[in-house]
Write a protein that holds these residues in place. Structure first.
Motif, PDB file in Angstrom:
ATOM      1  N   ILE A 193       0.837  -1.197   0.000  1.00  0.00           N
ATOM      2  CA  ILE A 193       0.000   0.000   0.000  1.00  0.00           C
ATOM      3  C   ILE A 193       0.873   1.249   0.000  1.00  0.00           C
ATOM      4  O   ILE A 193       2.074   1.189   0.278  1.00  0.00           O
ATOM      5  N   ALA A 194       0.251   2.367  -0.312  1.00  0.00           N
ATOM      6  CA  ALA A 194       0.917   3.665  -0.237  1.00  0.00           C
ATOM      7  C   ALA A 194       0.027   4.626   0.539  1.00  0.00           C
ATOM      8  O   ALA A 194      -1.202   4.525   0.497  1.00  0.00           O
ATOM      9  N   ILE A 195       0.662   5.535   1.247  1.00  0.00           N
ATOM     10  CA  ILE A 195      -0.065   6.594   1.957  1.00  0.00           C
ATOM     11  C   ILE A 195       0.400   7.933   1.394  1.00  0.00           C
ATOM     12  O   ILE A 195       1.593   8.256   1.435  1.00  0.00           O
ATOM     13  N   LEU A 196      -0.529   8.697   0.858  1.00  0.00           N
ATOM     14  CA  LEU A 196      -0.224  10.028   0.348  1.00  0.00           C
ATOM     15  C   LEU A 196      -0.703  11.078   1.347  1.00  0.00           C
ATOM     16  O   LEU A 196      -1.742  10.898   1.997  1.00  0.00           O
ATOM     17  N   GLN A 197       0.041  12.175   1.442  1.00  0.00           N
ATOM     18  CA  GLN A 197      -0.326  13.246   2.365  1.00  0.00           C
ATOM     19  C   GLN A 197      -0.778  14.508   1.631  1.00  0.00           C
ATOM     20  O   GLN A 197      -1.215  15.464   2.259  1.00  0.00           O
ATOM     21  N   GLY A 198      -0.643  14.502   0.313  1.00  0.00           N
ATOM     22  CA  GLY A 198      -1.087  15.646  -0.473  1.00  0.00           C
ATOM     23  C   GLY A 198       0.016  16.627  -0.828  1.00  0.00           C
ATOM     24  O   GLY A 198      -0.206  17.559  -1.601  1.00  0.00           O
ATOM     25  N   ASN A 199       1.225  16.399  -0.286  1.00  0.00           N
ATOM     26  CA  ASN A 199       2.336  17.306  -0.573  1.00  0.00           C
ATOM     27  C   ASN A 199       3.440  16.612  -1.369  1.00  0.00           C
ATOM     28  O   ASN A 199       4.581  17.072  -1.398  1.00  0.00           O
ATOM     29  N   GLU A 200       3.095  15.503  -2.022  1.00  0.00           N
ATOM     30  CA  GLU A 200       4.098  14.754  -2.783  1.00  0.00           C
ATOM     31  C   GLU A 200       4.484  15.509  -4.053  1.00  0.00           C
ATOM     32  O   GLU A 200       3.661  16.180  -4.675  1.00  0.00           O
ATOM     33  N   SER A 201       5.733  15.382  -4.436  1.00  0.00           N
ATOM     34  CA  SER A 201       6.224  16.019  -5.653  1.00  0.00           C
ATOM     35  C   SER A 201       5.805  15.200  -6.875  1.00  0.00           C
ATOM     36  O   SER A 201       5.369  14.049  -6.758  1.00  0.00           O
ATOM     37  N   LYS A 202       5.959  15.795  -8.029  1.00  0.00           N
ATOM     38  CA  LYS A 202       5.665  15.069  -9.271  1.00  0.00           C
ATOM     39  C   LYS A 202       6.564  13.851  -9.378  1.00  0.00           C
ATOM     40  O   LYS A 202       6.121  12.770  -9.807  1.00  0.00           O
ATOM     41  N   LYS A 203       7.800  13.988  -8.966  1.00  0.00           N
ATOM     42  CA  LYS A 203       8.736  12.862  -8.994  1.00  0.00           C
ATOM     43  C   LYS A 203       8.244  11.720  -8.108  1.00  0.00           C
ATOM     44  O   LYS A 203       8.329  10.543  -8.480  1.00  0.00           O
ATOM     45  N   LYS A 230      -8.747  13.399   2.350  1.00  0.00           N
ATOM     46  CA  LYS A 230     -10.034  13.813   1.772  1.00  0.00           C
ATOM     47  C   LYS A 230      -9.836  14.957   0.788  1.00  0.00           C
ATOM     48  O   LYS A 230      -8.996  15.832   0.984  1.00  0.00           O
ATOM     49  N   ASN A 231     -10.632  14.931  -0.269  1.00  0.00           N
ATOM     50  CA  ASN A 231     -10.604  15.945  -1.332  1.00  0.00           C
ATOM     51  C   ASN A 231      -9.334  15.884  -2.185  1.00  0.00           C
ATOM     52  O   ASN A 231      -9.023  16.819  -2.918  1.00  0.00           O
ATOM     53  N   TYR A 232      -8.611  14.784  -2.098  1.00  0.00           N
ATOM     54  CA  TYR A 232      -7.399  14.634  -2.923  1.00  0.00           C
ATOM     55  C   TYR A 232      -7.784  14.459  -4.392  1.00  0.00           C
ATOM     56  O   TYR A 232      -8.744  13.740  -4.722  1.00  0.00           O
ATOM     57  N   ASP A 233      -7.056  15.121  -5.278  1.00  0.00           N
ATOM     58  CA  ASP A 233      -7.314  15.042  -6.710  1.00  0.00           C
ATOM     59  C   ASP A 233      -6.604  13.817  -7.285  1.00  0.00           C
ATOM     60  O   ASP A 233      -5.382  13.796  -7.420  1.00  0.00           O
ATOM     61  N   LEU A 234      -7.354  12.791  -7.637  1.00  0.00           N
ATOM     62  CA  LEU A 234      -6.774  11.541  -8.124  1.00  0.00           C
ATOM     63  C   LEU A 234      -6.050  11.696  -9.458  1.00  0.00           C
ATOM     64  O   LEU A 234      -5.207  10.867  -9.813  1.00  0.00           O
ATOM     65  N   HIS A 235      -6.354  12.759 -10.187  1.00  0.00           N
ATOM     66  CA  HIS A 235      -5.656  12.969 -11.456  1.00  0.00           C
ATOM     67  C   HIS A 235      -4.185  13.320 -11.248  1.00  0.00           C
ATOM     68  O   HIS A 235      -3.389  13.215 -12.184  1.00  0.00           O
ATOM     69  N   LEU A 236      -3.825  13.699 -10.037  1.00  0.00           N
ATOM     70  CA  LEU A 236      -2.403  13.907  -9.744  1.00  0.00           C
ATOM     71  C   LEU A 236      -1.632  12.608  -9.913  1.00  0.00           C
ATOM     72  O   LEU A 236      -0.458  12.613 -10.285  1.00  0.00           O
ATOM     73  N   ILE A 237      -2.304  11.494  -9.647  1.00  0.00           N
ATOM     74  CA  ILE A 237      -1.686  10.170  -9.841  1.00  0.00           C
ATOM     75  C   ILE A 237      -1.817   9.738 -11.297  1.00  0.00           C
ATOM     76  O   ILE A 237      -0.859   9.282 -11.919  1.00  0.00           O
ATOM     77  N   LEU A 238      -3.000   9.916 -11.854  1.00  0.00           N
ATOM     78  CA  LEU A 238      -3.291   9.379 -13.187  1.00  0.00           C
ATOM     79  C   LEU A 238      -2.602  10.136 -14.312  1.00  0.00           C
ATOM     80  O   LEU A 238      -2.362   9.576 -15.381  1.00  0.00           O
ATOM     81  N   ASP A 239      -2.295  11.395 -14.103  1.00  0.00           N
ATOM     82  CA  ASP A 239      -1.789  12.229 -15.194  1.00  0.00           C
ATOM     83  C   ASP A 239      -0.267  12.229 -15.322  1.00  0.00           C
ATOM     84  O   ASP A 239       0.276  12.941 -16.163  1.00  0.00           O
ATOM     85  N   GLN A 240       0.421  11.454 -14.486  1.00  0.00           N
ATOM     86  CA  GLN A 240       1.873  11.470 -14.555  1.00  0.00           C
ATOM     87  C   GLN A 240       2.374  10.733 -15.793  1.00  0.00           C
ATOM     88  O   GLN A 240       1.822   9.706 -16.191  1.00  0.00           O
ATOM     89  N   ASN A 241       3.419  11.286 -16.389  1.00  0.00           N
ATOM     90  CA  ASN A 241       4.017  10.658 -17.567  1.00  0.00           C
ATOM     91  C   ASN A 241       4.996   9.580 -17.103  1.00  0.00           C
ATOM     92  O   ASN A 241       5.895   9.835 -16.316  1.00  0.00           O
TER      93      ASN A 241
END
Length: 353
Positions: A193-203, A230-241
Motif C-alpha cells: 500500500i501507499a499513503i499520500l499526504q497531499g504534498n508529494e512532488s511530481k517525482k 479527503k478531497n485529494y485530486d486523483l488525477h495527480l496520480i493518473l496524469d503522470q508521464n
C-alpha cells in the motif's frame, strides 16, 4: 563461506556484464563470455513462453541482482549472523517457488546455499528457465555447488528436512496440512500500500506509478491500494508521464478492458487513464490493472488500521509516517536483508529445528 560469497558476487559481475553485452553485442567480456549468447536466448525464450515476462521486466530483475550481488553487500548482510563461524548440520531445504515475477524465488535460493545447506527446487511453470541457467553459471564458478542444487518436478517423492513455500491462500491450507511435520516458512498472498499526504512532488507520484505498474502489478511488492487525504485530486496520480510498456502486454490490457467493462456496466464510479483504473474500496487486494483507494482524515487512526491489517501487507510506501516504510519507487528494489513477510530466512535456516 568466503568461497560462497565469491561465487555469488561473480554471478553479480556476470549479470552486470551481460546487461552491457545485451545493449551492445560487440561488448564481449572475457569473463563468462561463453554464457552471453545462450543467456540472451533464454531471455528471448522466456518472454515468448510467458508473455507476462516482458523483456523490460526481465532486465529490471537482472539489473537489480547485478547491483546487489557485490562482495561488500553480501559481507555486510551476512556478518551479523553467527552461523558463519559455526559448523551447522547440512540439511536439504525444499523451496517451492512462485512464478508471478521473474526470479522471485532467487532470494530464498541464495539464503539456502549461503547457509551451507542443499536446496531442492520446485519451479513454477511460469518461470522455469532463468534459474536453471543461472545455476549453470554458479556451478561453473563453483563446481562443488553442483551436488547441493537439485531441481524436481515431483517433490512428493523427494526427501528433505525443511520447507520454504510461496503460494496462494487456498494452496496454503493444503501446504499447512501436508508439511505439518516439517519446519516451514509459508508465504501467503500479500500486497503493498501507499499513503499520500497531499504534498508529494511530481517525482514522487511518477515513482508511485512505477511501484504500481512494474512487473504489470503482479508482485506482492506492487502497490495495490492507496490511502489519500479527503478531497485529494486523483488525477495527480493518473496524469503522470511514465513508461507505458504495460499497454504493450495484451494480458494486462485484457484485464484492464475486462474490469473497465464490468465497472461500466454496473455503473460503478471509477477514475482511469489508458493503463490503470482507480476505484474506491476498503479492500486491500486489487485485481491486475486496478488500484483501490480509500480516504482518510486522521493519520493516527490510519496507523492503527494499517497495524491491524499488517499481516496482509508486504511494503508500505510513505514519507515519515510509519516504521519500516519504503520510499516512493523503491518497492521492487529490496536490499539483501529485506526479507519477504519480515521473516528472517537466514535465521530460520540456521536455527536448530
Amino acid at each position: 563461506m568466503n568461497n560462497l560469497i565469491q561465487t555469488f558476487y561473480k554471478l553479480g559481475f556476470f549479470l552486470r556484464e551481460f546487461k552491457k553485452f545485451y545493449a551492445h553485442e560487440k561488448y564481449i567480456s572475457e569473463n563468462f563470455k561463453k554464457f552471453f549468447f545462450p543467456f540472451r536466448n533464454i531471455i528471448k525464450k522466456t518472454s515468448i513462453i510467458n508473455s507476462w515476462f516482458r523483456t523490460e521486466d526481465l532486465f529490471i530483475t537482472i539489473e537489480q541482482w547485478g547491483k546487489i550481488l557485490t562482495k561488500e553487500k553480501l559481507e555486510y548482510w551476512l556478518n551479523k549472523y553467527s552461523f558463519i563461524k559455526k559448523k551447522n548440520p547440512i540439511k536439504t531445504i525444499l523451496v517451492i517457488m512462485p512464478g508471478n515475477i521473474p526470479l522471485v524465488g532467487f532470494h530464498d535460493f541464495l539464503c539456502v546455499l549461503l547457509s551451507g545447506h542443499r536446496i531442492l527446487i520446485k519451479l513454477s511453470e511460469e518461470d522455469n528457465l532463468l534459474l536453471p541457467f543461472l545455476c549453470k553459471i554458479i556451478t561453473h564458478i563453483n563446481p562443488l555447488l553442483e551436488k547441493k542444487i537439485k531441481f524436481s518436478k515431483n517433490f512428493f517423492k523427494e526427501k528433505y528436512d525443511s520447507v520454504i513455500a510461496s503460494c496462494s491462500n487456498n494452496t496454503a491450507r493444503y501446504f499447512e496440512y501436508y508439511f505439518r511435520k516439517y519446519p516451514m516458512i509459508l508465504r501467503k498472498r500479500r500486497t503493498s500500500i501507499a499513503i499520500l499526504q497531499g504534498n508529494e512532488s511530481k517525482k514522487n507520484l511518477i515513482s508511485l506509478n512505477k511501484d504500481i505498474l512494474t512487473y504489470s502489478g503482479r508482485g506482492c511488492r506492487n502497490v495495490g491500494k492507496i490511502f489519500i487525504p479527503k478531497n485529494y485530486d486523483l488525477h495527480l496520480i493518473l496524469d503522470q508521464n511514465l513508461s507505458s510498456y504495460v499497454m504493450k502486454n495484451y494480458k494486462y490490457m485484457d484485464n484492464y478492458n475486462y474490469y473497465l467493462s464490468i465497472y461500466t456496466l454496473n455503473n460503478i464510479v471509477i477514475k482511469r487513464n489508458p493503463m490503470m483504473i482507480l476505484i474506491e474500496s476498503k479492500d486491500y487486494h486489487s485485481p491486475i490493472s486496478v488500484v483501490y483507494y480509500e480516504f482518510y482524515s486522521n493519520v493516527n487512526q490510519l496507523k492503527k488500521l494499517i497495524h491491524k491489517n499488517r499481516k496482509h501487507l508486504q511494503c508500505l510506501v510513505s514519507r515519515n509516517i510509519c516504521k519500516n516504510e519504503v520510499d516512493f519507487g523503491k518497492t521492487q528494489f529490496p536490499k539483501l536483508w529485506d526479507y519477504s513477510d519480515n521473516i528472517d530466512t537466514i535465521k530460520f535456516l540456521t536455527e536448530k529445528n
